[in-house]
Design a protein around this motif. Structure first.
Motif, mmCIF file in Angstrom:
data_model
loop_
_atom_site.group_PDB
_atom_site.id
_atom_site.type_symbol
_atom_site.label_atom_id
_atom_site.label_comp_id
_atom_site.label_asym_id
_atom_site.label_seq_id
_atom_site.Cartn_x
_atom_site.Cartn_y
_atom_site.Cartn_z
ATOM 1 N N PRO A 1 0.834 -1.214 0.000
ATOM 2 C CA PRO A 1 0.000 0.000 0.000
ATOM 3 C C PRO A 1 0.862 1.254 0.000
ATOM 4 N N VAL A 2 0.453 2.224 -0.775
ATOM 5 C CA VAL A 2 1.155 3.506 -0.846
ATOM 6 C C VAL A 2 0.189 4.600 -0.414
ATOM 7 N N VAL A 3 0.741 5.667 0.104
ATOM 8 C CA VAL A 3 -0.065 6.771 0.618
ATOM 9 C C VAL A 3 -0.567 7.621 -0.528
ATOM 10 N N ARG A 4 -1.837 7.948 -0.488
ATOM 11 C CA ARG A 4 -2.389 8.845 -1.496
ATOM 12 C C ARG A 4 -1.907 10.258 -1.228
ATOM 13 N N ALA A 5 -1.698 11.023 -2.295
ATOM 14 C CA ALA A 5 -0.981 12.292 -2.173
ATOM 15 C C ALA A 5 -1.725 13.469 -2.786
ATOM 16 N N GLU A 6 -3.051 13.402 -2.850
ATOM 17 C CA GLU A 6 -3.763 14.479 -3.533
ATOM 18 C C GLU A 6 -3.727 15.809 -2.779
ATOM 19 N N GLN A 7 -3.617 15.739 -1.444
ATOM 20 C CA GLN A 7 -3.745 16.957 -0.642
ATOM 21 C C GLN A 7 -2.415 17.415 -0.059
ATOM 22 N N SER A 8 -1.325 17.177 -0.761
ATOM 23 C CA SER A 8 -0.020 17.578 -0.254
ATOM 24 C C SER A 8 0.172 19.078 -0.396
ATOM 25 N N ALA A 9 0.764 19.695 0.614
ATOM 26 C CA ALA A 9 1.064 21.130 0.585
ATOM 27 C C ALA A 9 2.364 21.344 1.348
ATOM 28 N N PRO A 10 3.321 22.074 0.773
ATOM 29 C CA PRO A 10 4.621 22.213 1.439
ATOM 30 C C PRO A 10 4.591 23.138 2.657
ATOM 31 N N HIS A 11 3.718 24.145 2.674
ATOM 32 C CA HIS A 11 3.692 25.115 3.764
ATOM 33 C C HIS A 11 2.336 25.092 4.452
ATOM 34 N N LEU A 12 2.350 25.528 5.717
ATOM 35 C CA LEU A 12 1.131 25.480 6.517
ATOM 36 C C LEU A 12 0.048 26.391 5.938
ATOM 37 N N ARG A 13 0.428 27.579 5.470
ATOM 38 C CA ARG A 13 -0.563 28.482 4.899
ATOM 39 C C ARG A 13 -1.219 27.866 3.671
ATOM 40 N N GLU A 14 -0.416 27.218 2.849
ATOM 41 C CA GLU A 14 -0.984 26.567 1.672
ATOM 42 C C GLU A 14 -1.867 25.384 2.065
ATOM 43 N N ALA A 15 -1.502 24.700 3.145
ATOM 44 C CA ALA A 15 -2.331 23.582 3.608
ATOM 45 C C ALA A 15 -3.698 24.073 4.071
ATOM 46 N N PHE A 16 -3.731 25.187 4.810
ATOM 47 C CA PHE A 16 -5.015 25.743 5.236
ATOM 48 C C PHE A 16 -5.819 26.211 4.024
ATOM 49 N N ALA A 17 -5.148 26.844 3.071
ATOM 50 C CA ALA A 17 -5.853 27.312 1.877
ATOM 51 C C ALA A 17 -6.407 26.141 1.073
ATOM 52 N N ALA A 18 -5.624 25.073 0.951
ATOM 53 C CA ALA A 18 -6.097 23.905 0.202
ATOM 54 C C ALA A 18 -7.276 23.254 0.895
ATOM 55 N N ALA A 19 -7.227 23.188 2.234
ATOM 56 C CA ALA A 19 -8.348 22.591 2.968
ATOM 57 C C ALA A 19 -9.604 23.445 2.847
ATOM 58 N N TRP A 20 -9.444 24.759 2.881
ATOM 59 C CA TRP A 20 -10.611 25.637 2.793
ATOM 60 C C TRP A 20 -11.213 25.615 1.384
ATOM 61 N N ASN A 21 -10.398 25.417 0.384
ATOM 62 C CA ASN A 21 -10.905 25.366 -0.991
ATOM 63 C C ASN A 21 -11.434 23.991 -1.380
ATOM 64 N N SER A 22 -11.239 23.018 -0.518
ATOM 65 C CA SER A 22 -11.722 21.664 -0.796
ATOM 66 C C SER A 22 -13.147 21.509 -0.273
ATOM 67 N N ASP A 23 -14.023 20.974 -1.102
ATOM 68 C CA ASP A 23 -15.416 20.784 -0.678
ATOM 69 C C ASP A 23 -15.546 19.760 0.438
ATOM 70 N N THR A 24 -14.640 18.791 0.478
ATOM 71 C CA THR A 24 -14.724 17.765 1.506
ATOM 72 C C THR A 24 -14.101 18.190 2.830
ATOM 73 N N GLN A 25 -13.134 19.121 2.793
ATOM 74 C CA GLN A 25 -12.437 19.512 4.016
ATOM 75 C C GLN A 25 -12.910 20.835 4.599
ATOM 76 N N ARG A 26 -13.600 21.661 3.814
ATOM 77 C CA ARG A 26 -14.007 22.971 4.317
ATOM 78 C C ARG A 26 -14.890 22.868 5.573
ATOM 79 N N PRO A 27 -15.943 22.026 5.598
ATOM 80 C CA PRO A 27 -16.747 21.934 6.828
ATOM 81 C C PRO A 27 -15.944 21.419 8.016
ATOM 82 N N LEU A 28 -15.027 20.494 7.768
ATOM 83 C CA LEU A 28 -14.223 19.963 8.860
ATOM 84 C C LEU A 28 -13.281 21.021 9.416
#
Length: 543
Positions: free
Chosen positions: A336-363
């Motif tokens: 098994p290999v880890v899925r990598a769709e939501q990778s972000a190098p910096h914390l600010r980009e990680a928050f932005a990616a989560a907020w722009n994601s329909d599945t992660q925004r409510p969480l």
């Protein structure tokens, strides 16, 4: 999906699914530690302590409580700071009790991830109606959802009872009753139990079933909220006035109940978004019955194994031959290999990616809501400690901190996940054959007889399934729950190509063998001179 990862080494996958919630826990924990230290520094001077009197005891107790709260949240952030998944370290597939991984995978291939029956309980039936794909989620997620739903129903019952008592009760009686509702709300949120659950890993050891809500107790609470105030009003007895204002208890009760219900609504929306990809899927097999196999050995199995990816884990590699049939079974899963769709190098980009994601925004909204509540609760606790006697501030602080714990624990289980992808190969074959004996030549008119055995092969049935498996683990070493199983037709056809190549090789070998037998029969039947042995290239020199 909620996976943050990076891969610095060439053969490792460093996964941090808790990157965003860790930041929230760390922020709340550091803020509580700083505020607690400020309060304790205020009582470090003996003269100041004597000047404050008994107020210094409350300030010290509040400071220590904030230190404890901050330390717990910082510890949570540190515990889940980094998930490292090295090659070969992915855990096994979760299977029902008493079932092997082999049988479980074969069942998933044949029957798919079946749709579970909805519970008969009306409350749970409503939950699975609002969140239709939740029925296909792993048991840990379903248990977590049912627990939070049960708690939300209790909170709604307390809020309705509180509103009814506000309408029917006199001001003096309502002030006493509001304290009861506030205590009930804090007991339902269970802030200390929630802290322990976060520290354990957000309820990793879940029981099999969630007990249904106590409907009788909720009905009794509603009746008391109406009948109690009416009885007090009709009674000649006078309710003594409370030593505190009504708002001292009413406002904290509204704050804790309202914020907890908002957190419950955000949790439901997050659950809908997170489980939207779950479905009842099946891979099935591609079956062929037109292949010919002139071989009873395990050569086919060995040929298939040489064509399989490496590294892989084998669950079955069997080849059996009986008196009239032969069969084989090969079942393996690639690493098994880890899925990598939501990778972000910096914390600010990680928050932005989560907020722009329909599945992660409510969480993410649920986590931020819990963080804001926690920060506000710590501020109110600080104000309460600095201004002795402000009971309302202390109650609001307790309510907001309890609700913050509820929101953060609700989101914790949905964040704490690592998604994997692997490939399952299954080849199953079964054929029939029968043995015969034949005699060539004539012992009286020819050069003798030749008795030999012959094998006649019957039909061969081959079933092949190459499927992509999507699985999810809810802890660093937790078992992987299969969430999807999708057939790969091209890869399955490649396995048939290997089978056809081996069948041609086996047929060529059988043809060569029969050709040699034919030459022997010709000699035995017609009395022909046997073929001469090959002559040596060099003359033989006698010694």
């Amino acid at each position: 999906m909620s996976t943050e990862y990076s891969t610095p080494p060439s053969q490792s996958a460093t996964v941090n699914p808790m990157r965003l919630p860790n930041t929230l826990h760390l922020t709340l924990g550091l803020f509580a530690l700083v505020m607690g230290l400020v309060l304790l520094l205020g009582v470090s001077n003996a003269e100041q302590v004597r000047a404050m009197g008994l107020g210094s005891v409350g300030r010290a107790a509040t400071g220590l409580t904030l230190l404890l709260l901050g330390g717990v949240h910082v510890g949570v952030a540190m515990r889940y700071f980094r998930f490292t998944v090295m090659p070969g370290e992915a855990s096994q597939i979760a299977v029902p009790q008493g079932t092997s991984v082999r049988n479980h995978l074969v069942g998933l291939i044949n029957d798919g991830i079946t749709v579970r029956q909805r519970p008969d309980d009306p409350l749970l039936s409503m939950l699975y109606g609002l969140v239709p794909h939740l029925i296909n989620a792993p048991s840990a997620i379903r248990w977590h959802a049912e627990v939070q739903l049960r708690r939300a129903v209790y909170l709604a019952a307390v809020l309705v009872s509180f509103a009814l008592a506000w309408v029917f009760a006199q001001p003096a009686a309502f002030a006493w009753m509001a304290g009861l509702y506030f205590a009930l709300a804090v007991m339902l949120l269970k802030p200390f139990a929630t802290l322990a659950a976060i520290r354990r890993g957000a309820m990793e050891a879940a029981p099999d079933a969630v007990p249904p809500p106590r409907w009788g107790a909720m009905v009794a609470l509603l009746l008391v909220s109406i009948a109690g105030p009416l009885a007090i009003t009709l009674s000649p007895l006078q309710v003594p006035a409370p030593p505190f204002a009504v708002t001292t208890v009413v406002l904290p009760t509204i704050a804790v109940l309202g914020s907890a219900l908002i957190a419950s609504a955000l949790f439901t929306v997050s659950l809908i978004a997170q489980t939207g990809s779950y479905s009842a899927s099946a891979a099935r097999h591609i079956v062929r019955e037109d292949l010919q196999m002139h071989d009873l050995t395990s050569g086919l199995l060995e040929r298939l194994k040489t064509r399989m990816p490496y590294p892989s884990q084998y669950y079955a590699q069997d080849h059996d031959v009986s008196s009239d049939a032969y069969d084989g079974h090969l079942l393996l899963e690639t690493e098994p290999v880890v899925r990598a769709e939501q990778s972000a190098p910096h914390l600010r980009e990680a928050f932005a990616a989560a907020w722009n994601s329909d599945t992660q925004r409510p969480l993410l909204a649920l986590g931020l809501f819990g963080l804001v509540q926690g920060l506000v609760g710590v501020v109110f606790a600080f104000i309460y400690a600095r201004n002795s006697g402000a009971a309302m501030m202390g109650l609001i602080a307790l309510g907001f901190v309890s609700s913050a714990q509820f929101a953060l624990a609700s989101a914790h289980k949905l964040w704490n996940r690592v998604d994997f992808q692997s490939t399952v190969y299954r080849v199953s074959y079964r054929g029939t054959y029968h043995r015969a004996k034949r005699v060539a030549g004539n012992a009286y008119a020819g050069n003798g007889t030749l008795a030999e055995g012959a094998v006649r092969f019957g039909p061969l049935r081959v079933a092949v399934c190459v499927a992509e498996v999507t699985s999810v683990a809810f802890a660093r070493n937790g078992h992987r729950h299969v969430t999807a199983l999708d057939l790969l037709p091209n890869e399955s056809q490649a396995i048939f190509d290997v089978l056809e190549d081996y069948s041609r090789d086996a047929q060529e070998r059988a043809g060569q063998f029969y050709q040699q037998e034919h030459q022997v029969r010709e000699v035995m039947n017609h009395g022909a001179r046997p073929p001469e042995l090959p002559q040596s290239q060099q003359p033989v020199v006698p010694v």
